[in-house]
Design a protein around this motif. Structure first.
Motif, mmCIF file in Angstrom:
data_model
loop_
_atom_site.group_PDB
_atom_site.id
_atom_site.type_symbol
_atom_site.label_atom_id
_atom_site.label_comp_id
_atom_site.label_asym_id
_atom_site.label_seq_id
_atom_site.Cartn_x
_atom_site.Cartn_y
_atom_site.Cartn_z
ATOM 1 N N ALA A 35 0.491 -1.136 0.092
ATOM 2 C CA ALA A 35 -0.065 0.043 0.195
ATOM 3 C C ALA A 35 0.855 1.177 0.179
ATOM 4 N N MET A 36 2.094 1.847 0.799
ATOM 5 C CA MET A 36 3.275 2.627 0.613
ATOM 6 C C MET A 36 3.537 2.607 -0.278
ATOM 7 N N ASP A 37 4.073 1.144 -1.720
ATOM 8 C CA ASP A 37 4.627 1.565 -2.778
ATOM 9 C C ASP A 37 2.908 2.016 -3.210
ATOM 10 N N ALA A 38 2.390 1.579 -3.548
ATOM 11 C CA ALA A 38 1.034 2.549 -4.505
ATOM 12 C C ALA A 38 0.629 3.639 -3.863
ATOM 13 N N GLY A 39 1.469 4.491 -3.291
ATOM 14 C CA GLY A 39 1.149 6.085 -3.238
ATOM 15 C C GLY A 39 0.039 6.230 -2.048
ATOM 16 N N ALA A 40 -0.255 5.307 -1.506
ATOM 17 C CA ALA A 40 -1.731 5.381 -0.038
ATOM 18 C C ALA A 40 -1.045 6.844 0.850
ATOM 19 N N THR A 41 -1.778 7.510 1.403
ATOM 20 C CA THR A 41 -1.448 8.522 2.460
ATOM 21 C C THR A 41 -2.759 8.081 2.929
ATOM 22 N N ARG A 42 -3.149 7.327 3.133
ATOM 23 C CA ARG A 42 -4.703 6.810 4.734
ATOM 24 C C ARG A 42 -4.200 5.309 4.054
ATOM 25 N N ILE A 43 -4.075 4.861 5.332
ATOM 26 C CA ILE A 43 -3.954 3.136 5.504
ATOM 27 C C ILE A 43 -4.484 2.448 6.420
ATOM 28 N N PHE A 54 -8.789 -13.206 11.308
ATOM 29 C CA PHE A 54 -9.572 -11.901 9.990
ATOM 30 C C PHE A 54 -8.331 -10.774 10.071
ATOM 31 N N MET A 55 -8.420 -10.177 8.641
ATOM 32 C CA MET A 55 -7.060 -9.454 8.342
ATOM 33 C C MET A 55 -7.391 -8.887 7.263
ATOM 34 N N ARG A 56 -7.511 -7.799 7.963
ATOM 35 C CA ARG A 56 -8.443 -6.608 6.495
ATOM 36 C C ARG A 56 -6.819 -5.094 6.660
ATOM 37 N N VAL A 57 -6.256 -4.546 4.893
ATOM 38 C CA VAL A 57 -6.041 -4.040 4.993
ATOM 39 C C VAL A 57 -6.368 -3.003 4.332
ATOM 40 N N THR A 58 -6.544 -1.919 4.115
ATOM 41 C CA THR A 58 -7.443 -0.827 3.269
ATOM 42 C C THR A 58 -6.265 0.852 2.503
ATOM 43 N N ASP A 59 -6.160 0.877 1.812
ATOM 44 C CA ASP A 59 -5.355 2.266 1.054
ATOM 45 C C ASP A 59 -6.099 2.791 0.129
ATOM 46 N N ASN A 60 -5.605 3.834 -0.175
ATOM 47 C CA ASN A 60 -6.448 5.102 -1.475
ATOM 48 C C ASN A 60 -5.744 4.973 -1.928
ATOM 49 N N HIS A 188 -4.385 3.679 10.706
ATOM 50 C CA HIS A 188 -5.261 3.577 11.618
ATOM 51 C C HIS A 188 -5.597 1.880 11.706
ATOM 52 N N PHE A 189 -5.035 1.541 13.270
ATOM 53 C CA PHE A 189 -5.065 -0.051 13.046
ATOM 54 C C PHE A 189 -5.999 -0.206 14.169
ATOM 55 N N ILE A 190 -7.001 -1.053 13.455
ATOM 56 C CA ILE A 190 -7.496 -1.560 14.329
ATOM 57 C C ILE A 190 -7.922 -3.713 15.178
ATOM 58 N N ASN A 191 -8.085 -2.946 16.091
ATOM 59 C CA ASN A 191 -7.710 -4.964 16.533
ATOM 60 C C ASN A 191 -9.392 -4.484 17.560
ATOM 61 N N ASN A 192 -8.899 -5.952 17.328
ATOM 62 C CA ASN A 192 -10.802 -6.267 17.585
ATOM 63 C C ASN A 192 -11.873 -5.341 17.985
ATOM 64 N N ASN A 193 -12.271 -4.950 17.269
ATOM 65 C CA ASN A 193 -13.305 -3.139 16.777
ATOM 66 C C ASN A 193 -12.419 -2.499 17.515
ATOM 67 N N LYS A 194 -11.547 -2.052 18.029
ATOM 68 C CA LYS A 194 -10.882 -1.203 19.326
ATOM 69 C C LYS A 194 -9.494 -0.597 18.170
ATOM 70 N N MET A 195 -9.904 0.933 18.527
ATOM 71 C CA MET A 195 -8.646 1.375 17.783
ATOM 72 C C MET A 195 -7.539 1.531 18.793
ATOM 73 N N SER A 196 -6.718 0.905 18.187
ATOM 74 C CA SER A 196 -5.028 0.752 19.132
ATOM 75 C C SER A 196 -4.137 1.666 18.798
ATOM 76 N N VAL A 197 -3.879 1.962 17.422
ATOM 77 C CA VAL A 197 -2.791 3.338 16.558
ATOM 78 C C VAL A 197 -3.758 4.538 15.581
ATOM 79 N N VAL A 198 -3.056 5.336 16.120
ATOM 80 C CA VAL A 198 -4.062 7.014 14.504
ATOM 81 C C VAL A 198 -2.478 7.686 14.516
ATOM 82 N N THR A 199 -2.006 8.119 13.909
ATOM 83 C CA THR A 199 -1.061 8.614 13.189
ATOM 84 C C THR A 199 -1.767 9.658 12.406
#
Length: 656
Positions: A35-43, A54-60, A188-199
């Protein structure tokens, strides 16, 4: 029939999965790097059950066309390189073309992607590396990869995974390090429906560190920078007073790639030697930029290691950058003081004793004059002075005489004159034998001069912004203040650091003083052999000894800063350290001996200091090379800011 045969693609992918996909954190790392190589500004990363279910990674980012989506799941298909020569200049995080097919071979894999300008996107569904399904689907611009039931078709590998909590923690660590490597991307990192990391994704590394580790850590950061011909280093490292339990808190970033490197870790350790205890590590985020041609990233399947063309040069550059960062360089004590982490509040109920307003505060007493002379005529009775400190109140010290007050006033006036003339107090003033006595204070004035010297009633003192002492606690800690807060200084640790830096700065031997009466020291055979083997070392430390008999040595000189009564104990402690050391360099031996000498020569807990002595310690500590900790790693000074004090007393929000 031949015994050797070519494996099918599905088997090959499962074998490769053992190298690339070691655990759920490996999947997240590969997908986020894509995702970083694809030029994403939000992951955005979301997991359940430590990533095993379950794991899901979404980028723009840029997304992929339908044709590219078909190729992306093939083995060794990549957009990062075209030929072998590109490996020498690869600037992307991924380049092998193994991640997606190997992940898809051991999970239920779904990829959803769309480019800007396309009406519809593409959905790719793969189960265990088989039955690829491609359909058109509506979706946002960018790419979303969903991985479910990891290792469902390889139960042997799934059996070796740790608990869900442990696997989730590993993923959290990867997200943190990737976010630090790219502060311009919002994570944004969501672990078991809880927000853990936000930058925040502002591009400011300091803001990213603050968002991840909190304000307390951010307040302890020291910026570091170095720019050489082809090496550029930037980042942050914490003060020696703030340590972490492991090296996992250190992040090394080379050309935007997270790596592990022993040389960089060793450079940090060497720079912090004598500043931290052996059980702690500073938090560090080092961003290193070197020409791409001078490194080889094609070393490890997970791309976590790389080779430098000249590793020794990188070691020296990191060492210098860190050493320059931890030097105060003119910063005051307010900036080098350690921040108190989460101070605990203890509330106790104490009975209050009230004195009626009509009752005098103190009984007038008549001083006891010597029997040889009577009290002078007209001499007024003096009242017992009110105790100025807790120690004074507990121990019922004698009344403060006019002569004592005059001496204290003269010391204050002398200190102000020294500050006005920008004269730095020599650390030799802090010599232990002179600290207890007032020999270092100027001569006391007498008569009218003494009465008028420091400040007349109503005089406004000019505050120069430095940290000033206000007392002692338990005859161990100096309490001080400035305009920004309250400080607590460990008098022994502070003096120990001052002496150690003074000794270390001496290129040759430490100045020594000759004893009028030589001391005869007796040792056992092992100690005697050590003394003989390290005669030059002891001489460089200021201890001059010569053999006077069988296993006996005559002590002729001791260091000028060491009390004579402590000399023998220091020598024996140095010998103990020498016995415990194995395969050490001469520099390490000298450093350990200097630490021992400074520790034993420094003022001890329980010794009462005058205000002038406390001020001299603060001034000398502010100008020493590394004031954060003593040579054994204990902090020298702690800070309570005005805001923290207000929070502790719950004064926030009242406006007064």
């Amino acid at each position: 029939m031949t015994m050797i045969h070519v494996l099918d693609d599905n088997t090959i992918n499962k074998i490769a999965a053992g190298e690339v996909v070691e655990r759920p954190a490996s999947v997240i790392k590969e997908l986020v790097e894509n995702a970083m190589d694809a030029g994403a500004t939000r992951i955005e990363v979301e997991i359940m059950a430590g990533g095993t279910s379950f794991m899901r990674v979404t980028d723009n980012g840029r997304g992929m066309s339908t044709e590219d989506a078909h190729l992306a799941i093939l083995r060794h298909a990549t957009s990062k390189i075209r030929e072998v020569g590109d490996l020498n200049t690869v600037g992307t995080l991924g380049f092998r073309g193994e991640a997606l097919p190997t992940i898809a071979s051991v999970s239920r894999f779904t990829l959803l992607t769309r480019r800007e300008g396309d009406d519809l996107g593409t959905r790719v569904t793969i189960t265990g590396g088989k039955e690829s399904d491609f359909i058109e689907a509506g979706c946002n611009i960018g790419t979303t990869v969903k991985v479910e039931d990891l290792f469902f078709n390889t139960p042997a590998r799934k059996k070796f995974l740790k608990t869900n909590h442990t696997e989730g923690s590993r993923i959290n660590d990867f997200i943190v390090k990737l976010a630090l490597s790219r502060p311009d991307i919002e994570f944004h990192f969501i672990n078991n429906n809880k927000m853990s990391v936000v930058t925040p994704g502002t591009g400011n590394l300091y803001d990213t560190i603050q968002a991840i580790y909190g304000g307390k850590t951010a307040d302890s950061l020291l910026g570091l920078t170095l720019e050489d011909e082809d090496i550029k280093i930037s980042g942050y490292i914490t003060k020696p007073s703030m340590l972490k339990s492991s090296r996992a808190w250190q992040t090394y970033i080379v050309n935007s790639r997270i790596i592990q490197n022993r040389a960089i870790a060793k450079a940090i350790d060497n720079a912090y030697k004598s500043l931290i205890p052996k059980s702690g590590f500073p938090l560090a985020v080092l961003c290193i930029e070197v020409p791409q041609r001078t490194i080889d990233v094609n070393v490890h399947p997970q791309k976590s290691e790389l080779k430098f063309e000249d590793e020794s040069r990188v070691f020296k550059a990191v060492y210098k950058a860190v050493l320059d960062a931890i030097r105060p360089a003119g910063r005051g004590l307010g900036e080098v003081a350690a921040v108190v982490e989460k101070p605990e509040q203890h509330v106790t109920m104490e009975p209050m004793q009230f004195v009626p307003a009509t009752e005098p505060l103190a009984e007038p007493i008549i001083p006891q004059w010597p029997q040889a002379e009577a009290r002078p005529a007209g001499q007024p009775a003096v009242q017992r002075a009110q105790p100025k400190t807790i120690y004074e109140a507990v121990h019922r010290t004698a009344p403060i005489s006019a002569r004592t007050m005059a001496g204290f006033s003269a010391a204050q006036q002398s200190l102000r004159e020294e500050r006005g003339a920008a004269a730095m107090p020599d650390s030799s003033v802090l010599d232990h034998p002179g600290m207890v006595a007032e020999s270092s204070a100027p001569a006391m004035k007498s008569g009218a001069d003494a009465e008028a010297s420091p400040c007349q009633e109503g005089e406004v003192l000019q505050y120069d912004g430095s940290v000033v002492p206000i007392g002692q606690v338990d005859l161990t800690y100096i309490i001080a203040q400035d305009a920004k807060g309250l400080y607590i200084v460990d008098q022994h640790a502070a003096h120990e650091r001052i002496l150690f830096d003074k000794f270390s700065a001496m290129a040759g031997d430490i100045p020594s003083q000759q004893l009028l009466v030589h001391q005869i020291l007796s040792f056992d055979q092992k100690e005697s052999d050590l003394v003989e083997a390290h005669q030059e070392l002891f001489a460089s430390l200021g201890f001059h000894m010569e053999m006077s008999g069988n296993q006996e040595f005559r002590l002729i000189e001791v260091p000028a800063d060491v009390p004579v009564s402590e000399a023998e104990d220091i020598i024996r402690e140095i010998l103990t350290n020498l016995m415990d050391m194995h395969e050490t360099t001469a520099k390490e031996i000298r450093q350990a001996c200097l630490a021992t000498t400074a520790c034993r020569a420094a003022i001890k807990a329980g010794e009462e200091l005058s205000f002038r002595q406390m001020q001299i310690i603060l001034d000398a500590l502010a100008h020493t090379a590394f004031p954060y900790t003593c040579p054994h790693g204990r902090p020298t000074i702690l800070k309570f800011s005005s805001e923290e004090l207000a929070k502790m007393f719950k004064r926030t929000g009242f406006g007064f």
